[in-house]
Motif scaffolding. Structure first.
Motif, PDB file in Angstrom:
ATOM      1  N   LYS A  74       0.829  -1.208   0.000  1.00  0.00           N
ATOM      2  CA  LYS A  74       0.000   0.000   0.000  1.00  0.00           C
ATOM      3  C   LYS A  74       0.867   1.264   0.000  1.00  0.00           C
ATOM      4  O   LYS A  74       0.602   2.219  -0.737  1.00  0.00           O
ATOM      5  CB  LYS A  74      -0.921   0.012   1.227  1.00  0.00           C
ATOM      6  N   ILE A  75       1.902   1.261   0.835  1.00  0.00           N
ATOM      7  CA  ILE A  75       2.783   2.436   0.945  1.00  0.00           C
ATOM      8  C   ILE A  75       3.519   2.679  -0.361  1.00  0.00           C
ATOM      9  O   ILE A  75       3.636   3.810  -0.831  1.00  0.00           O
ATOM     10  CB  ILE A  75       3.761   2.266   2.121  1.00  0.00           C
ATOM     11  N   HIS A  76       4.005   1.610  -0.978  1.00  0.00           N
ATOM     12  CA  HIS A  76       4.790   1.761  -2.206  1.00  0.00           C
ATOM     13  C   HIS A  76       3.925   2.117  -3.409  1.00  0.00           C
ATOM     14  O   HIS A  76       4.455   2.322  -4.509  1.00  0.00           O
ATOM     15  CB  HIS A  76       5.607   0.498  -2.464  1.00  0.00           C
ATOM     16  N   GLN A  77       2.628   2.213  -3.214  1.00  0.00           N
ATOM     17  CA  GLN A  77       1.770   2.738  -4.269  1.00  0.00           C
ATOM     18  C   GLN A  77       1.868   4.258  -4.359  1.00  0.00           C
ATOM     19  O   GLN A  77       1.567   4.838  -5.394  1.00  0.00           O
ATOM     20  CB  GLN A  77       0.310   2.317  -4.025  1.00  0.00           C
ATOM     21  N   PHE A  78       2.282   4.902  -3.261  1.00  0.00           N
ATOM     22  CA  PHE A  78       2.404   6.359  -3.299  1.00  0.00           C
ATOM     23  C   PHE A  78       3.782   6.868  -2.871  1.00  0.00           C
ATOM     24  O   PHE A  78       4.007   8.070  -2.779  1.00  0.00           O
ATOM     25  CB  PHE A  78       1.301   7.024  -2.448  1.00  0.00           C
ATOM     26  N   VAL A  79       4.713   5.949  -2.630  1.00  0.00           N
ATOM     27  CA  VAL A  79       6.088   6.319  -2.298  1.00  0.00           C
ATOM     28  C   VAL A  79       7.026   5.611  -3.277  1.00  0.00           C
ATOM     29  O   VAL A  79       6.905   4.403  -3.497  1.00  0.00           O
ATOM     30  CB  VAL A  79       6.453   5.901  -0.859  1.00  0.00           C
ATOM     31  N   SER A  80       7.953   6.350  -3.870  1.00  0.00           N
ATOM     32  CA  SER A  80       8.900   5.719  -4.798  1.00  0.00           C
ATOM     33  C   SER A  80      10.276   6.340  -4.631  1.00  0.00           C
ATOM     34  O   SER A  80      10.422   7.452  -4.128  1.00  0.00           O
ATOM     35  CB  SER A  80       8.431   5.870  -6.256  1.00  0.00           C
ATOM     36  N   MET A  81      11.273   5.580  -5.069  1.00  0.00           N
ATOM     37  CA  MET A  81      12.649   6.065  -5.043  1.00  0.00           C
ATOM     38  C   MET A  81      13.231   5.938  -6.447  1.00  0.00           C
ATOM     39  O   MET A  81      13.012   4.928  -7.128  1.00  0.00           O
ATOM     40  CB  MET A  81      13.488   5.253  -4.048  1.00  0.00           C
ATOM     41  N   MET A  82      13.904   6.959  -6.882  1.00  0.00           N
ATOM     42  CA  MET A  82      14.475   6.958  -8.224  1.00  0.00           C
ATOM     43  C   MET A  82      15.379   5.756  -8.421  1.00  0.00           C
ATOM     44  O   MET A  82      16.244   5.479  -7.593  1.00  0.00           O
ATOM     45  CB  MET A  82      15.266   8.250  -8.448  1.00  0.00           C
ATOM     46  N   PRO A  83      15.175   5.004  -9.520  1.00  0.00           N
ATOM     47  CA  PRO A  83      16.026   3.828  -9.744  1.00  0.00           C
ATOM     48  C   PRO A  83      17.475   4.217  -9.998  1.00  0.00           C
ATOM     49  O   PRO A  83      17.769   5.353 -10.384  1.00  0.00           O
ATOM     50  CB  PRO A  83      15.397   3.165 -10.979  1.00  0.00           C
ATOM     51  N   ASP A  84      18.355   3.280  -9.778  1.00  0.00           N
ATOM     52  CA  ASP A  84      19.773   3.468 -10.049  1.00  0.00           C
ATOM     53  C   ASP A  84      20.068   3.040 -11.481  1.00  0.00           C
ATOM     54  O   ASP A  84      19.335   2.226 -12.065  1.00  0.00           O
ATOM     55  CB  ASP A  84      20.605   2.633  -9.061  1.00  0.00           C
ATOM     56  N   GLN A  85      21.139   3.563 -12.044  1.00  0.00           N
ATOM     57  CA  GLN A  85      21.493   3.177 -13.411  1.00  0.00           C
ATOM     58  C   GLN A  85      21.706   1.674 -13.553  1.00  0.00           C
ATOM     59  O   GLN A  85      21.447   1.094 -14.609  1.00  0.00           O
ATOM     60  CB  GLN A  85      22.746   3.931 -13.865  1.00  0.00           C
ATOM     61  N   SER A  86      22.145   1.034 -12.491  1.00  0.00           N
ATOM     62  CA  SER A  86      22.364  -0.416 -12.534  1.00  0.00           C
ATOM     63  C   SER A  86      21.050  -1.192 -12.613  1.00  0.00           C
ATOM     64  O   SER A  86      21.054  -2.392 -12.885  1.00  0.00           O
ATOM     65  CB  SER A  86      23.164  -0.866 -11.308  1.00  0.00           C
ATOM     66  N   ASP A  87      19.923  -0.512 -12.368  1.00  0.00           N
ATOM     67  CA  ASP A  87      18.609  -1.156 -12.444  1.00  0.00           C
ATOM     68  C   ASP A  87      18.071  -1.219 -13.872  1.00  0.00           C
ATOM     69  O   ASP A  87      17.041  -1.857 -14.118  1.00  0.00           O
ATOM     70  CB  ASP A  87      17.592  -0.405 -11.571  1.00  0.00           C
ATOM     71  N   LEU A  88      18.722  -0.538 -14.810  1.00  0.00           N
ATOM     72  CA  LEU A  88      18.239  -0.502 -16.189  1.00  0.00           C
ATOM     73  C   LEU A  88      18.543  -1.820 -16.905  1.00  0.00           C
ATOM     74  O   LEU A  88      19.559  -2.463 -16.651  1.00  0.00           O
ATOM     75  CB  LEU A  88      18.876   0.661 -16.946  1.00  0.00           C
ATOM     76  N   TYR A  89      17.660  -2.192 -17.825  1.00  0.00           N
ATOM     77  CA  TYR A  89      17.852  -3.383 -18.652  1.00  0.00           C
ATOM     78  C   TYR A  89      18.418  -2.943 -20.003  1.00  0.00           C
ATOM     79  O   TYR A  89      17.739  -2.264 -20.778  1.00  0.00           O
ATOM     80  CB  TYR A  89      16.526  -4.116 -18.844  1.00  0.00           C
ATOM     81  N   ASN A  90      19.647  -3.346 -20.286  1.00  0.00           N
ATOM     82  CA  ASN A  90      20.334  -2.859 -21.478  1.00  0.00           C
ATOM     83  C   ASN A  90      19.659  -3.274 -22.780  1.00  0.00           C
ATOM     84  O   ASN A  90      19.834  -2.619 -23.813  1.00  0.00           O
ATOM     85  CB  ASN A  90      21.789  -3.335 -21.481  1.00  0.00           C
TER      86      ASN A  90
END
Length: 303
Positions: A74-90
């Motif tokens: 429920k909380i993560h529906q309205f709270v987010s943290m900017m992803p890190d570059q390592s989280d990207l799928y090349n």
């Protein structure tokens, strides 16, 4: 809203966060400033429940806390943290990533094209992210957070690796989101930019959050009561001390000397200008203590 209630994080004998109690409100931009390893990322990870604190809890709207997996969802529906570059799928394009975030948070798909246009990503957004430069990847990570469009947004070094033009573009977009009522928390080493836009700025000391206004009284609303002089000779400092004993002198690690005036009346400013010019000092300016100055004063180092 985030209500941080007596949060302590301890690793062995070291308290990275020490009984922090504070509230952040919607429509605020909060700046977190400190050297690496002093707690900025730890605090964000606790807010996201990526790290369980040794004691204390974090509260959100409707009395929600991380007491169960259901509440976390429920909380993560309205709270987010900017992803890190390592989280990207090349192997995926930038647009694929934006679509994925819009779907995960159920946000309006119109935000995708709007964000691409505002961030000038149109010429590369359909290419695989494995071909992106570091700056392009950073802009994409920021765009993913914007597309998620959550009430609370947290960003760790959002401006990292960006040129001044892109820093300004992102800053304007952040101000737009703040005006929409978002709560934005930014940890950054880009102090000039943070000072310009943040509503409240906090430094870290021995696991505590310290408001910048507690270090320099009225820092956020300071008037012209400081003269900043580069490479001021020692004999001039001595003459200044003898002639104006009420003026506090403070020399920083970068050889910038701050002269803190007891008041900002025009007569004193004029008198100080005359004094410095007569001593052949020309590299000085009047103003307030900057966030870069404050950082150097507090941590005895410069960025």
């Amino acid at each position: 809203m985030i209500d941080i209630q007596n949060i302590t994080v301890q690793f062995g004998d070291r308290k990275v966060l020490n009984d922090i109690e504070i509230q952040f409100n919607q429509g605020e931009m909060i700046g977190l400033v400190a050297p690496n390893g002093t707690g900025k990322s730890t605090l964000m990870n606790v807010i996201m429940n990526y790290l369980t604190p040794t004691s204390g809890k974090v509260g959100f709207r409707d009395g929600l806390v991380y007491s169960s997996k259901t509440n976390e969802v429920k909380i993560h529906q309205f709270v987010s943290m900017m992803p890190d570059q390592s989280d990207l799928y090349n192997h995926l394009s930038g647009r694929d990533h934006l679509k994925m975030f819009a779907m995960m948070w159920g946000s309006d798909n119109k935000l995708i094209d709007e964000t691409i246009e505002v961030l000038n990503m149109g010429h590369y957004v359909n290419k695989k992210t494995g071909t992106y430069s570091l700056g392009m990847r950073q802009r994409l990570c920021f765009a993913m957070q914007i597309v998620a469009n959550t009430e609370i947004m947290m960003m760790d070094e959002v401006m990292n690796g960006l040129d001044p033009n892109n820093v300004e573009i992102i800053s304007r977009l952040l101000m737009k989101k703040k005006a929409e009522g978002k709560l934005i928390i930014i940890a950054s080493h880009l102090l000039d930019n943070l000072e310009k836009y943040a509503d409240r700025i906090f430094l870290f000391n021995e696991g505590k959050l310290v408001d910048a206004n507690e270090i320099i009284d009225g820092f956020s609303h300071a008037k012209i009561k400081t003269i900043r002089v580069k490479n001021l000779d020692e004999y001039i400092k001595r003459d200044l001390q003898q002639s104006y004993p009420s003026i506090e002198q403070q020399t920083l690690m970068n050889d910038m000397t701050l002269l803190h005036l007891p008041h900002s009346e025009a007569s004193l400013l004029s008198e100080m200008t005359t004094f410095l010019v007569e001593k052949d000092v020309t590299d000085f300016n009047f103003g307030k203590v900057t966030l870069n100055d404050l950082y150097a004063i507090y941590y005895h180092e410069v960025i």
